[in-house]
Design a protein around this motif. Structure first.
Motif, PDB file in Angstrom:
ATOM      1  N   ALA A  45      48.064 -18.247  23.741  1.00  0.00           N
ATOM      2  CA  ALA A  45      48.312 -18.266  25.182  1.00  0.00           C
ATOM      3  C   ALA A  45      47.332 -19.199  25.892  1.00  0.00           C
ATOM      4  N   LEU A  46      46.080 -19.187  25.445  1.00  0.00           N
ATOM      5  CA  LEU A  46      45.076 -20.075  26.028  1.00  0.00           C
ATOM      6  C   LEU A  46      45.438 -21.536  25.759  1.00  0.00           C
ATOM      7  N   ASP A  47      45.868 -21.823  24.535  1.00  0.00           N
ATOM      8  CA  ASP A  47      46.260 -23.192  24.199  1.00  0.00           C
ATOM      9  C   ASP A  47      47.415 -23.669  25.082  1.00  0.00           C
ATOM     10  N   ARG A  48      48.387 -22.795  25.290  1.00  0.00           N
ATOM     11  CA  ARG A  48      49.521 -23.175  26.147  1.00  0.00           C
ATOM     12  C   ARG A  48      49.057 -23.444  27.564  1.00  0.00           C
ATOM     13  N   ARG A  49      48.157 -22.604  28.053  1.00  0.00           N
ATOM     14  CA  ARG A  49      47.668 -22.767  29.424  1.00  0.00           C
ATOM     15  C   ARG A  49      46.882 -24.069  29.580  1.00  0.00           C
ATOM     16  N   LEU A  50      46.084 -24.411  28.555  1.00  0.00           N
ATOM     17  CA  LEU A  50      45.258 -25.615  28.633  1.00  0.00           C
ATOM     18  C   LEU A  50      46.021 -26.859  28.209  1.00  0.00           C
ATOM     19  N   GLY A  51      47.169 -26.674  27.585  1.00  0.00           N
ATOM     20  CA  GLY A  51      47.976 -27.817  27.186  1.00  0.00           C
ATOM     21  C   GLY A  51      47.507 -28.511  25.930  1.00  0.00           C
ATOM     22  N   GLY A  52      46.844 -27.790  25.020  1.00  0.00           N
ATOM     23  CA  GLY A  52      46.376 -28.401  23.769  1.00  0.00           C
ATOM     24  C   GLY A  52      45.713 -27.371  22.879  1.00  0.00           C
ATOM     25  N   ARG A  53      45.365 -27.789  21.663  1.00  0.00           N
ATOM     26  CA  ARG A  53      44.742 -26.889  20.701  1.00  0.00           C
ATOM     27  C   ARG A  53      43.250 -26.776  20.977  1.00  0.00           C
ATOM     28  N   THR A  54      42.759 -25.549  20.984  1.00  0.00           N
ATOM     29  CA  THR A  54      41.327 -25.308  21.161  1.00  0.00           C
ATOM     30  C   THR A  54      40.613 -25.101  19.833  1.00  0.00           C
ATOM     31  N   LEU A  55      41.367 -24.788  18.779  1.00  0.00           N
ATOM     32  CA  LEU A  55      40.780 -24.500  17.474  1.00  0.00           C
ATOM     33  C   LEU A  55      41.489 -25.304  16.386  1.00  0.00           C
ATOM     34  N   ALA A  56      40.733 -25.635  15.351  1.00  0.00           N
ATOM     35  CA  ALA A  56      41.300 -26.276  14.165  1.00  0.00           C
ATOM     36  C   ALA A  56      40.819 -25.519  12.938  1.00  0.00           C
ATOM     37  N   ARG A  57      41.729 -25.240  12.012  1.00  0.00           N
ATOM     38  CA  ARG A  57      41.349 -24.527  10.792  1.00  0.00           C
ATOM     39  C   ARG A  57      40.691 -25.500   9.814  1.00  0.00           C
ATOM     40  N   THR A  58      39.543 -25.099   9.256  1.00  0.00           N
ATOM     41  CA  THR A  58      38.822 -25.913   8.272  1.00  0.00           C
ATOM     42  C   THR A  58      38.425 -25.013   7.106  1.00  0.00           C
ATOM     43  N   PRO A  59      37.936 -25.589   6.006  1.00  0.00           N
ATOM     44  CA  PRO A  59      37.459 -24.753   4.894  1.00  0.00           C
ATOM     45  C   PRO A  59      36.308 -23.845   5.284  1.00  0.00           C
ATOM     46  N   HIS A  60      35.681 -24.125   6.419  1.00  0.00           N
ATOM     47  CA  HIS A  60      34.528 -23.341   6.868  1.00  0.00           C
ATOM     48  C   HIS A  60      34.884 -22.374   7.990  1.00  0.00           C
ATOM     49  N   GLY A  61      36.168 -22.092   8.156  1.00  0.00           N
ATOM     50  CA  GLY A  61      36.590 -21.200   9.223  1.00  0.00           C
ATOM     51  C   GLY A  61      37.139 -21.994  10.392  1.00  0.00           C
ATOM     52  N   TRP A  62      37.405 -21.302  11.489  1.00  0.00           N
ATOM     53  CA  TRP A  62      37.917 -21.979  12.682  1.00  0.00           C
ATOM     54  C   TRP A  62      36.804 -22.770  13.349  1.00  0.00           C
ATOM     55  N   GLU A  63      37.120 -24.022  13.698  1.00  0.00           N
ATOM     56  CA  GLU A  63      36.166 -24.886  14.404  1.00  0.00           C
ATOM     57  C   GLU A  63      36.787 -25.339  15.719  1.00  0.00           C
ATOM     58  N   LEU A  64      35.941 -25.600  16.697  1.00  0.00           N
ATOM     59  CA  LEU A  64      36.413 -26.013  18.017  1.00  0.00           C
ATOM     60  C   LEU A  64      36.872 -27.462  18.016  1.00  0.00           C
ATOM     61  N   THR A  65      37.951 -27.710  18.724  1.00  0.00           N
ATOM     62  CA  THR A  65      38.352 -29.085  19.031  1.00  0.00           C
ATOM     63  C   THR A  65      37.542 -29.549  20.248  1.00  0.00           C
ATOM     64  N   GLU A  66      37.725 -30.785  20.652  1.00  0.00           N
ATOM     65  CA  GLU A  66      37.047 -31.275  21.855  1.00  0.00           C
ATOM     66  C   GLU A  66      37.466 -30.445  23.069  1.00  0.00           C
ATOM     67  N   LEU A  67      38.761 -30.141  23.170  1.00  0.00           N
ATOM     68  CA  LEU A  67      39.235 -29.285  24.261  1.00  0.00           C
ATOM     69  C   LEU A  67      38.612 -27.898  24.142  1.00  0.00           C
ATOM     70  N   GLY A  68      38.507 -27.393  22.919  1.00  0.00           N
ATOM     71  CA  GLY A  68      37.911 -26.080  22.701  1.00  0.00           C
ATOM     72  C   GLY A  68      36.460 -26.033  23.115  1.00  0.00           C
ATOM     73  N   ARG A  69      35.716 -27.115  22.855  1.00  0.00           N
ATOM     74  CA  ARG A  69      34.305 -27.142  23.249  1.00  0.00           C
ATOM     75  C   ARG A  69      34.155 -27.091  24.763  1.00  0.00           C
ATOM     76  N   ARG A  70      35.051 -27.774  25.468  1.00  0.00           N
ATOM     77  CA  ARG A  70      34.996 -27.717  26.937  1.00  0.00           C
ATOM     78  C   ARG A  70      35.348 -26.314  27.431  1.00  0.00           C
ATOM     79  N   ALA A  71      36.321 -25.696  26.775  1.00  0.00           N
ATOM     80  CA  ALA A  71      36.708 -24.337  27.165  1.00  0.00           C
ATOM     81  C   ALA A  71      35.583 -23.345  26.882  1.00  0.00           C
ATOM     82  N   VAL A  72      34.882 -23.519  25.758  1.00  0.00           N
ATOM     83  CA  VAL A  72      33.772 -22.623  25.416  1.00  0.00           C
ATOM     84  C   VAL A  72      32.623 -22.770  26.403  1.00  0.00           C
ATOM     85  N   ALA A  73      32.381 -23.977  26.888  1.00  0.00           N
ATOM     86  CA  ALA A  73      31.341 -24.167  27.904  1.00  0.00           C
ATOM     87  C   ALA A  73      31.660 -23.346  29.149  1.00  0.00           C
ATOM     88  N   ALA A  74      32.947 -23.327  29.539  1.00  0.00           N
ATOM     89  CA  ALA A  74      33.354 -22.498  30.673  1.00  0.00           C
ATOM     90  C   ALA A  74      33.202 -21.020  30.340  1.00  0.00           C
TER      91      ALA A  74
END
Length: 312
Positions: A45-74
C-alpha cells in the motif's frame, strides 16, 4: 518518473522503518505483533501511494531503494515526534520509546547484556526490550534483530559494528578432577586429559573452541551448545574446559589450569544495520552496554591465577 499519489500513511512508514531495521517481514510481524501478510500488504500500500518500490529483495534480506531511503527518513522523523509526545504524556523530559530486539550469546547475554538492558529500562519505562540468546556468529543477512552482540568477528555486508569489549577465556578443572587425574604443569602434559567444550556440530564461532588445535587432536569428551552446561560439567569434574573468566571468577570450585601458559582473548561486537544504528533506542542500548562492560572489566579481563597445590 515516480508518480506521487498523495501523503502516505504514517503507520505504513513506521512499518517500513521496522523492515529496514530488521530485514525480514516475519521478524517485523513478531516485533509489531501482527502477521507477515499484514506487513506485506502495508508495504504494498505504501509503494502504491508513493508510486514506486521502497524495498528490494537481496541475499541479505530486504534492502531500501532510493525511494525507500527517503521514506525512511520521513519515518524516523515521525518516530522521533511520537517519542517526544509519549515522553511528555508520561511527564518525562527524555524518555526513549519503541521496541528493541537484541541478540546475544548465552553467557554474555545473561551476565553482561541483561544487566545493561535492565538499567536502561529502569530509566526509560516506555522502552520495550527483548533479549534473545544463542551462541552464534553475526547473521550475514542481519535479519531479525535491531542489534546483535556477537563474539569473534563482525563482518557482514552493510553492517555497522562497535567494539564492546574483549574478554579472556582460560582453562579450568574441577577439584575432584584434579585430585583424580592430577594437575598438568605444561601444555604437553595436557595430552590424555579429558576436555569439555562446545558441541562441534553446532559451533559457529571458531574463537570459542576449547583449543584442540593448540592442545590435542582429540574432540572434547563432554560437549554442549552453551557455556553454562560446560561450566557445570567442569564443576562436576567431567574434564578441563576453556571458560570465560566472567562466568567462573569468584567460584572457588573452579581450579585454574596453566593460566600463565594458555589463554584466549575473544572480542565482543555490537553490530546492526545502519538504519538500526540511527535509532536513539538502539544507540542507548549500545551506550549502556559499553558502560556495563567497562564497569565489569575486572571480571572480563582479570589477571591469571596460580593454583596452590595445597588448595586441593
Amino acid at each position: 518518473m515516480v508518480e506521487f499519489k498523495g501523503l502516505p500513511s504514517p503507520d505504513d512508514l513506521l512499518i517500513l522503518l521496522t523492515v529496514a531495521r530488521l530485514g525480514r517481514f516475519t521478524a517485523v510481524a513478531e516485533a509489531l505483533e501482527t502477521t507477515h501478510t499484514t506487513v506485506s500488504r502495508r508495504i504494498a500500500a505504501l509503494d502504491r501511494r508513493l508510486g514506486g518500490r521502497t524495498l528490494a529483495r537481496t541475499p541479505h534480506g530486504w534492502e531500501l531503494t532510493e525511494l525507500g531511503r527517503r521514506a525512511v527518513a520521513a519515518a524516523e522523523g515521525i518516530e522521533s515526534s511520537l517519542g517526544d509526545l509519549s515522553a511528555s504524556m508520561a511527564n518525562k523530559d527524555e524518555s526513549l520509546t519503541g521496541h528493541v530486539r537484541v541478540g546475544a550469546s548465552d553467557a554474555f547475554g545473561a551476565l553482561i547484556v541483561a544487566p545493561a538492558l535492565a538499567r536502561l529500562q529502569e530509566e526509560h519505562r516506555l522502552l520495550r526490550l527483548e533479549l534473545v540468546t544463542a551462541t552464534r556468529r553475526l547473521s550475514q543477512n542481519r535479519s531479525g534483530f535491531d542489534l546483535e552482540i556477537v563474539p569473534g568477528t563482525a563482518e557482514a555486508p552493510r553492517v555497522q559494528a562497535v567494539v564492546v569489549t574483549d574478554h579472556v577465556r582460560r582453562l579450568y578443572a574441577g577439584r575432584g578432577y584434579v585430585r583424580r587425574r592430577g594437575m598438568p604443569h605444561s601444555l604437553e602434559e595436557l595430552t590424555g586429559h579429558a576436555f569439555v567444550g562446545y558441541a562441534e556440530s553446532a559451533l559457529q564461532v571458531a574463537e570459542l573452541a576449547y583449543g584442540r588445535q593448540s592442545i590435542t587432536d582429540e574432540p572434547a569428551a563432554f560437549q554442549a551448545t552453551s557455556i553454562f552446561p560446560q561450566a557445570e560439567a567442569v564443576r562436576a569434574n567431567a574434564g578441563i574446559g576453556l571458560l570465560p573468566e566472567y562466568v567462573v571468577r569468584g567460584h572457588s570450585d573452579f581450579v585454574p589450569v596453566l593460566h600463565h601458559e594458555f589463554e584466549r582473548h575473544v572480542r565482543f561486537w555490537a553490530a546492526a544495520r545502519s538504519e538500526s544504528m540511527r535509532s536513539p533506542a538502539v544507540r542507548a542500548v549500545v551506550s549502556y552496554l559499553l558502560e556495563e562492560a567497562q564497569r565489569r572489566r575486572h571480571q572480563l579481563l582479570p589477571p591469571p591465577r596460580i593454583w596452590d597445590e595445597e588448595e586441593a
